[in-house]
Design a protein around this motif. Structure first.
Motif, PDB file in Angstrom:
ATOM      1  N   SER A 133       0.811  -1.217   0.000  1.00  0.00           N
ATOM      2  CA  SER A 133       0.000   0.000   0.000  1.00  0.00           C
ATOM      3  C   SER A 133       0.843   1.265   0.000  1.00  0.00           C
ATOM      4  CB  SER A 133      -0.899   0.021   1.244  1.00  0.00           C
ATOM      5  OG  SER A 133      -0.092   0.186   2.405  1.00  0.00           O
ATOM      6  N   PHE A 412      -7.791   0.183  -2.005  1.00  0.00           N
ATOM      7  CA  PHE A 412      -8.509   0.343  -0.736  1.00  0.00           C
ATOM      8  C   PHE A 412      -8.068   1.657  -0.075  1.00  0.00           C
ATOM      9  CE2 PHE A 412      -5.053  -2.841  -0.504  1.00  0.00           C
ATOM     10  CZ  PHE A 412      -4.139  -2.157   0.300  1.00  0.00           C
ATOM     11  N   SER A 416      -6.767   1.432   5.937  1.00  0.00           N
ATOM     12  CA  SER A 416      -7.826   0.447   6.189  1.00  0.00           C
ATOM     13  C   SER A 416      -7.296  -0.943   6.522  1.00  0.00           C
ATOM     14  CB  SER A 416      -8.779   0.373   4.997  1.00  0.00           C
ATOM     15  OG  SER A 416      -8.096  -0.098   3.850  1.00  0.00           O
ATOM     16  N   LYS A 417      -6.034  -1.223   6.216  1.00  0.00           N
ATOM     17  CA  LYS A 417      -5.534  -2.573   6.494  1.00  0.00           C
ATOM     18  C   LYS A 417      -4.345  -2.569   7.457  1.00  0.00           C
ATOM     19  CE  LYS A 417      -6.912  -4.473   2.015  1.00  0.00           C
ATOM     20  NZ  LYS A 417      -7.846  -5.596   2.168  1.00  0.00           N
ATOM     21  N   ASN A 418      -4.080  -1.413   8.077  1.00  0.00           N
ATOM     22  CA  ASN A 418      -2.885  -1.312   8.913  1.00  0.00           C
ATOM     23  C   ASN A 418      -2.940  -2.134  10.187  1.00  0.00           C
ATOM     24  OD1 ASN A 418      -1.876   0.338   7.048  1.00  0.00           O
ATOM     25  ND2 ASN A 418      -2.017   2.224   8.233  1.00  0.00           N
ATOM     26  N   GLU A 419      -4.154  -2.353  10.677  1.00  0.00           N
ATOM     27  CA  GLU A 419      -4.298  -3.072  11.944  1.00  0.00           C
ATOM     28  C   GLU A 419      -3.937  -4.534  11.788  1.00  0.00           C
ATOM     29  OE1 GLU A 419      -5.464  -1.590  14.986  1.00  0.00           O
ATOM     30  OE2 GLU A 419      -4.794   0.092  13.731  1.00  0.00           O
ATOM     31  N   ASN A 420      -4.065  -5.023  10.567  1.00  0.00           N
ATOM     32  CA  ASN A 420      -3.926  -6.456  10.383  1.00  0.00           C
ATOM     33  C   ASN A 420      -2.998  -6.808   9.225  1.00  0.00           C
ATOM     34  OD1 ASN A 420      -4.239  -9.157   9.981  1.00  0.00           O
ATOM     35  ND2 ASN A 420      -6.424  -9.127  10.422  1.00  0.00           N
ATOM     36  N   ASP A 423      -4.135  -9.396   6.514  1.00  0.00           N
ATOM     37  CA  ASP A 423      -5.100  -8.915   5.511  1.00  0.00           C
ATOM     38  C   ASP A 423      -4.376  -8.236   4.363  1.00  0.00           C
ATOM     39  OD1 ASP A 423      -7.318  -9.782   6.693  1.00  0.00           O
ATOM     40  OD2 ASP A 423      -8.151  -7.803   7.204  1.00  0.00           O
ATOM     41  N   MET A 424      -3.354  -7.449   4.736  1.00  0.00           N
ATOM     42  CA  MET A 424      -2.567  -6.763   3.715  1.00  0.00           C
ATOM     43  C   MET A 424      -1.853  -7.795   2.834  1.00  0.00           C
ATOM     44  SD  MET A 424      -1.774  -3.589   2.872  1.00  0.00           S
ATOM     45  CE  MET A 424      -1.453  -2.332   4.115  1.00  0.00           C
ATOM     46  N   SER A 427      -3.674  -9.373  -0.122  1.00  0.00           N
ATOM     47  CA  SER A 427      -3.941  -8.611  -1.350  1.00  0.00           C
ATOM     48  C   SER A 427      -2.957  -8.986  -2.464  1.00  0.00           C
ATOM     49  CB  SER A 427      -3.944  -7.101  -1.074  1.00  0.00           C
ATOM     50  OG  SER A 427      -2.668  -6.664  -0.736  1.00  0.00           O
TER      51      SER A 427
END
Lengths: 489, 100
Positions: A133, A412, A416-420, A423-424, A427
């Motif tokens: 990202s 995205f 939005s995906k920094n916590e996990n 999940d990143m 992608s």
């Protein structure tokens, strides 16, 4: 000088060859755009204005004297900031290398300069090319030119966004698990990861050496081929660089290839419920377009691709943990002022220098290589790597090219995906199997969401079949013309 | 595999020459275990008789360069990025005989 236009690299080539514009004029045009838009997009870490104008003047002389004018002579181009250019900074997106100045040229930079290209600056990227990202850059995230506040993809996010925003006609990126192709898809540009060994890695800040490869990001397929042709070739400075004979690919794109009889493989099993329905519909529509163009769509099975992410997140961190051991606070990185002894120098400098994602991957890599876990994780992943490659090789017995979505979702929102982290990582599901198998892959624009976010499809080829990829991609591009849409900055 | 503990993470960090602050240990540990449990998916792959792939290349053996002296980087360029130096030496904190 004609009014600033939405030039492609190929159009610039024609204008330069006709003498209707100079490289200095073109370079000034792009430097002005960088100055105007970079504060908003953050795509560049450094701009080398003075050097660029000198290079442009040299290119103009070369063109005037008709002295070995090559496809990139006089063309402005940007380098991802993990690619070395002598006497210019190279941070790899890390504050650890904030003040590093390259003591030598990477082979790709040298090739570009020898071809007369005008290097204008270094683009932002995730730290040490680790991320999807561009949010892992120590120099702040890049914004997607199509939608501010959205990720441009990573890790070559600055390169992809610069090309999409028309700040340069072309840029180089590096791809280890998708770092050229995923941002290309998010930014609506063309991005190629060549076959492993096709392009020299000498002078590239290493992440995972068995996977890393340099490649071009451009607006069009033909532009991409023009840059690719200038980069590839054997290099004695990189023992993994291939001796496979070079070919000129861009000339094959003077006309659109008739795809009649070309076999395109499609693995329906990849369209799981984890895929955004927008992407699912887009890839099915793209398949239809290829069928209309005369290609034969053939079902293929790639059962082990499901292991791709798990395999990659063992192999790449393992290699990274070894490659990044060189950053020790002694030879070429910042040193912690808290260092009281040698051990401190290592641990404190590294802890202060590396960002969270890089540390996470170093720890992961150190763990999978440690006593008692090597066989369970690292050796097992290397065996699964063989299975993934075998899947592709089996499929290529029946098809010429394999088509997948490039990403499971469009761009995205930043944050939005920094916590996990996991999940990143997911992608990259469609892009990681390609470097694992050492194959070439290209992402091309395949449409837009209703809110103007680009989507991309990925074409995967047999080893060294870049020309087939370009031809297949070019037919789609000329039929759909998605590359003509311009983002509003 | 049993999830890793705080002391495992500390040990890995020591091997990797990284410091982890006690305040971030819990978060690091849960992230780490989540990623590891995902990679455990590999266990279900049948790899009997499968040889590992280190990297993909058409070369069958390691290419060797000629045993010949060639020019290398200028010393001044090599040292230009050193955080501390004395002439053509990297200067480091005292290594031996130091009081802890």
């Amino acid at each position: 000088m004609p009014p600033p236009k939405d030039w492609t690299l190929s159009e610039l080539r024609e204008l330069l060859d006709k003498g209707s514009i100079s490289s200095v004029e073109i370079t000034q045009h792009y430097l002005q755009r960088i100055e105007k838009y970079n504060s908003n997009l953050n795509t560049f870490i450094s701009v080398i204005r003075d050097q660029a104008l000198i290079l442009a003047e040299l290119a103009d002389k070369r063109i005037a004297n008709k002295d070995n004018v090559l496809p990139l002579t006089g063309i402005p181009i940007a380098l991802k900031d993990n690619i070395l250019m002598k006497d210019v900074g190279a941070t790899a997106g890390s504050k650890f290398l904030k003040d590093f100045v390259s003591p030598y040229h990477s082979t790709v930079a040298k090739k570009l300069l020898d071809a007369g290209a005008v290097i204008v600056g270094k683009t932002n990227c995730d730290e040490f090319a680790m991320g999807s990202s561009n949010e892992n850059s120590a120099f702040g995230p890049v914004h997607n030119p199509w939608k501010h506040g959205f990720a441009p993809g990573g890790s070559s996010g600055g390169s992809a966004a610069s090309v999409a925003a028309r700040l340069v006609p072309a840029a180089l990126g590096t791809d280890t698990g998708g770092s050229i192709r995923q941002p290309a898809a998010f930014c609506g540009v063309v991005g190629l990861k060549p076959t492993y060994g096709r392009v020299s890695r000498y002078g590239i800040i290493a992440f995972a050496s068995s996977l890393d490869q340099v490649g071009p990001l451009t607006r069009t397929v033909k532009d991409n081929a023009m840059v690719y042709d200038s980069l590839c070739g054997h290099d004695p400075m990189d023992s993994t660089s291939s001796k496979h004979p070079n070919e000129i690919t861009y000339k094959a794109l003077d006309s659109v290839r008739d795809l009649k009889g070309l076999k395109i493989g499609f693995a329906r099993e990849l369209l799981t419920e984890r895929i955004d329905p927008l992407i699912r519909d887009n890839v099915l529509a793209s398949i239809e377009i290829y069928a209309k163009l005369g290609a034969v769509i053939t079902d293929v099975s790639l059962p082990h691709l499901d292991y791709g992410i798990a395999c990659y997140y063992v192999l790449a961190p393992a290699e990274a943990s070894a490659n990044l051991a060189r950053y020790d606070g002694i030879r070429f990185t910042a040193r912690s002022p808290r260092s009281m002894n040698v051990e401190d120098t290592y641990a404190k400098s590294r802890s202060e220098g590396f960002g969270p994602e890089v540390k996470r991957r170093i720890l992961l890599g150190t763990f999978v290589l440690s006593t008692g876990y090597y066989d369970t994780f690292y050796l097992k992943a290397q065996k699964v790597r063989s299975l993934i490659r075998q899947d592709f090789m089996n499929a290529f017995q029946n098809v010429d090219v394999i088509l997948t979505p490039t990403t499971p979702s469009p761009a995205f929102p930043l944050g939005s995906k920094n916590e996990n982290p996991l999940d990143m990582y997911l992608s990259d599901a469609f892009t990681v199997p390609v470097p694992i198998a050492g194959l070439p892959g290209i992402s091309i624009p395949s449409g837009f969401t209703n809110d103007s976010r680009p989507m991309g499809i990925q074409l995967i080829g047999k080893p060294f079949a870049e020309k087939t990829l370009f031809e297949t991609a070019y037919s789609f591009e000329q039929e759909t013309l998605f590359h003509e849409r311009v983002p509003t900055l | 595999m049993t999830p890793l503990t705080k002391s495992d993470i500390k040990k890995i960090a020591r091997l990797a020459q990284l410091e982890i602050d006690d305040s971030e240990l819990d978060q690091k540990l849960s992230e780490f275990n989540r990623i590891l449990s995902f990679t455990e998916k590999l266990a279900s792959a049948n790899v009997d008789q499968i040889k590992p792939t280190q990297f993909v290349s058409e070369e069958t053996k390691t290419p060797l360069s000629e045993d010949k002296v060639k020019p290398s980087l200028d010393q001044e360029l090599v040292f230009q990025n050193a955080p501390d130096r004395q002439d053509f030496f990297f200067k480091v904190p005292r290594m031996i005989g130091e009081e802890k």
